[in-house]
Design an enzyme around this catalytic site. Structure first.
Site, PDB file in Angstrom:
ATOM      1  N   LYS A 299       0.638  -1.393  -0.041  1.00  0.00           N
ATOM      2  CA  LYS A 299       0.001  -0.001  -0.037  1.00  0.00           C
ATOM      3  C   LYS A 299       0.829   1.359   0.078  1.00  0.00           C
ATOM      4  O   LYS A 299       1.834   1.413   0.827  1.00  0.00           O
ATOM      5  CB  LYS A 299      -0.961   0.073   1.264  1.00  0.00           C
ATOM      6  N   ARG A 300       0.700   2.071  -0.955  1.00  0.00           N
ATOM      7  CA  ARG A 300       1.386   3.326  -0.967  1.00  0.00           C
ATOM      8  C   ARG A 300       0.473   4.224  -1.511  1.00  0.00           C
ATOM      9  O   ARG A 300      -0.629   4.046  -1.938  1.00  0.00           O
ATOM     10  CB  ARG A 300       2.757   3.278  -1.645  1.00  0.00           C
TER      11      ARG A 300
END
Ligand code: GLU
Length: 511
Positions: free
Chosen positions: A269-270
């Site tokens: 997740k970014r």
């Protein structure tokens, strides 16, 4: 000659009859399943597995089952099963029949554990967690277990059980030799049994492990094809061995390529990239875009076609199109597809996607009926340029803030000097104040008049207005936008940019 012709005719007739037989031969009813573990939101890779399982079943008029694999009680997350169900429905991947929860099928597993024990293919293991941890830390033993309980004398086993000593049940894997397993995409793969330890089938809490539970359920539910990620390939020989020892009919296995990030690692997740279906839903991606995108992650039809609806995928899908090697998750491609599908939405559907995002960003402005607020109406102007709905938050941020911070890059590459922008803003200030009623047609007329009266081009007025109002060089029709924003706010922004410029222009002069 005649005899030859007769033989030839007979032979041809036989051939035709055979091919007809082959064509009409009933293919067995295909049954696939999606079997997520409810440990969190549905991972994007999980959705791809569900999609391929769905497509394969539907392509062959088969059934697609949903089984919740909730036997790992330590990793369960409350409500995760319902979230998974909702995510599948949101994407249109409707399953056939009822949902099968493994926790409700425990009797089935007990029965087969007993059978494996009775027939000598499994054994109870009484090793404590501490012992196993210390074995693992030395790293001497294959997969952390030294088979200490494999040959315990019967009387010892009986007395341990009698005194209530906790135990797990392990599968008695062969100690040597090789096994060849078959995958419909990858072909035959040979493993050496030495790579495997005696895997746990039943934990001390009485729940089965994935290995046993899925083999039992795939048999009892009549699954004909198992589509799952390649991360399961390494335990395939255990499952193969189990099929043999239980005497079940093995399904065909189709292992799907792993999905890697653009940098080559696991998806993580970014910023603006999620790992779960929920993440993408929240960012404002459409299910049709996600489905189209995921279908092409590890499967291809031909080099030309990019857009597929779920129905079209159902027609086109085939095992032959599944890739052997890893697939790369390209956010650029997903955005491209999403922009395409957003562009095709009806006004009502667009509003229903935009609404929750705008309501969160502008809680005081987005009230009342769906699509009735000005900011929602303004959002429609962005339909063709949106890559995902969350972008509206930034694009329309000028609706929320009274004082815009103008970025130093605002004037970069602009064919107008700051002095020229300032001059235009002065013209606009008077013009906007005089515009009544505050309507797009009236405003457009006023601007046209001003270009003639002041000898300036349309662009020379519209660009400064855009800079002042949106704080950016790009926007949809600025005259349409400011009507939604309102006269007062528009004037306030024109003044704000004038003040901003006045201070930078005077400091230039001072230098
Ligand atoms: N419960 C397993 C998982 O979530 C299922 C693997 C399979 O499809 O057999 O990965």
């Amino acid at each position: 000659m005649v005899a030859y012709a007769n033989i030839l005719r007979l032979w041809m007739a036989l051939l035709i009859q055979q091919s007809h037989l082959a064509m009409t031969k009933q293919t067995p009813h295909i049954k696939t399943r999606f079997a997520p573990s409810p440990t969190g939101f549905l991972h994007i890779g999980g959705l791809r597995t569900a999609l391929f399982s769905y497509l394969f079943a539907k392509k062959h008029q088969g059934s697609f089952l949903l089984r919740i694999e909730d036997t790992d009680r330590e990793r369960l997350k409350d409500g995760a099963d319902q979230d998974i169900l909702a995510a599948l429905k949101w994407c249109g991947l409707n399953w056939d029949g009822e949902v099968h929860w493994q926790s409700q099928r425990r009797d089935h597993y007990q029965k087969y554990v007993k059978q494996l024990l009775d027939e000598g293919h499994a054994y109870p293991c009484f090793c404590s967690r501490e012992r196993l941890l210390s074995l693992r830390s030395t790293g001497d033993h294959n997969q952390g277990y030294d088979r200490a309980c494999r040959n315990l004398p019967q009387d010892k086993v009986a007395s341990y059980i009698k005194e209530g000593k906790p135990y797990v049940v392990r599968l008695k894997m062969p100690l040597s030799g090789q096994v060849t397993v078959r995958d419909e995409v990858l072909g035959e793969i040979v493993y050496s049994y030495r790579e495997f330890t005696d895997t746990i089938m039943m934990k001390s809490d009485g729940y089965p492990t994935y290995h046993l539970a899925h083999v039992v359920d795939d048999e009892l539910l009549g699954i004909t094809h198992v589509l799952r990620g390649q991360e399961w390939l390494s335990s395939y020989p255990i499952h193969h061995f189990l099929w043999q020892k239980t005497g079940f009919t093995p399904p065909q296995y189709i292992h799907l390529p792993l999905i890697l990030s653009e940098s080559g690692g696991k998806l993580s997740k970014r910023k603006n990239q999620g790992v779960s279906v929920e993440d993408y839903k929240d960012l404002g991606y459409l299910p049709e875009a996600l489905i189209n995108f995921l279908a092409l992650l590890g499967w291809s039809y031909d080099d030309k076609r990019t857009f597929f609806s779920l129905e079209e995928l159902t027609e086109c899908f085939s095992i032959q199109g599944i890739a052997k090697s890893n697939a790369t998750f390209s956010l650029t491609k997903l955005n491209y597809l999403n922009q395409h599908y957003i562009g095709k939405l009806s006004q009502d559907s667009f509003q229903s996607y935009a609404h929750p995002i705008l309501q969160q960003a502008f809680p005081t402005r987005v009230t009342g009926q769906l699509g009735s607020s000005r900011v929602e109406q303004a959002s429609l102007l962005y339909q063709s340029r949106l890559q995902y709905f969350k972008e509206l938050e930034t694009y329309l941020s000028f609706f929320g803030s009274t004082d815009l911070a103008y970025a130093p890059s605002l004037f970069d590459g602009l064919p107008l000097s700051q002095q020229e922008v300032h001059n235009s803003l002065l013209i606009l200030e008077t013009l906007l104040a005089q515009t009544a009623p505050w309507e797009e047609e009236v405003l457009t007329h006023e601007v046209k008049q001003a270009t003639k009266a002041k000898g300036v081009k349309m662009f020379e007025l519209l660009m400064p207005l855009r800079l002042a109002v949106t704080g950016s060089q790009k926007s949809p029709s600025i005259l349409a936008l400011v009507i939604y924003l309102g006269k007062e706010s528009t004037l306030a922004r024109v003044k704000a940019l004038m003040n901003h410029l006045a201070s930078s222009l005077s400091s230039d002069e001072a230098e």
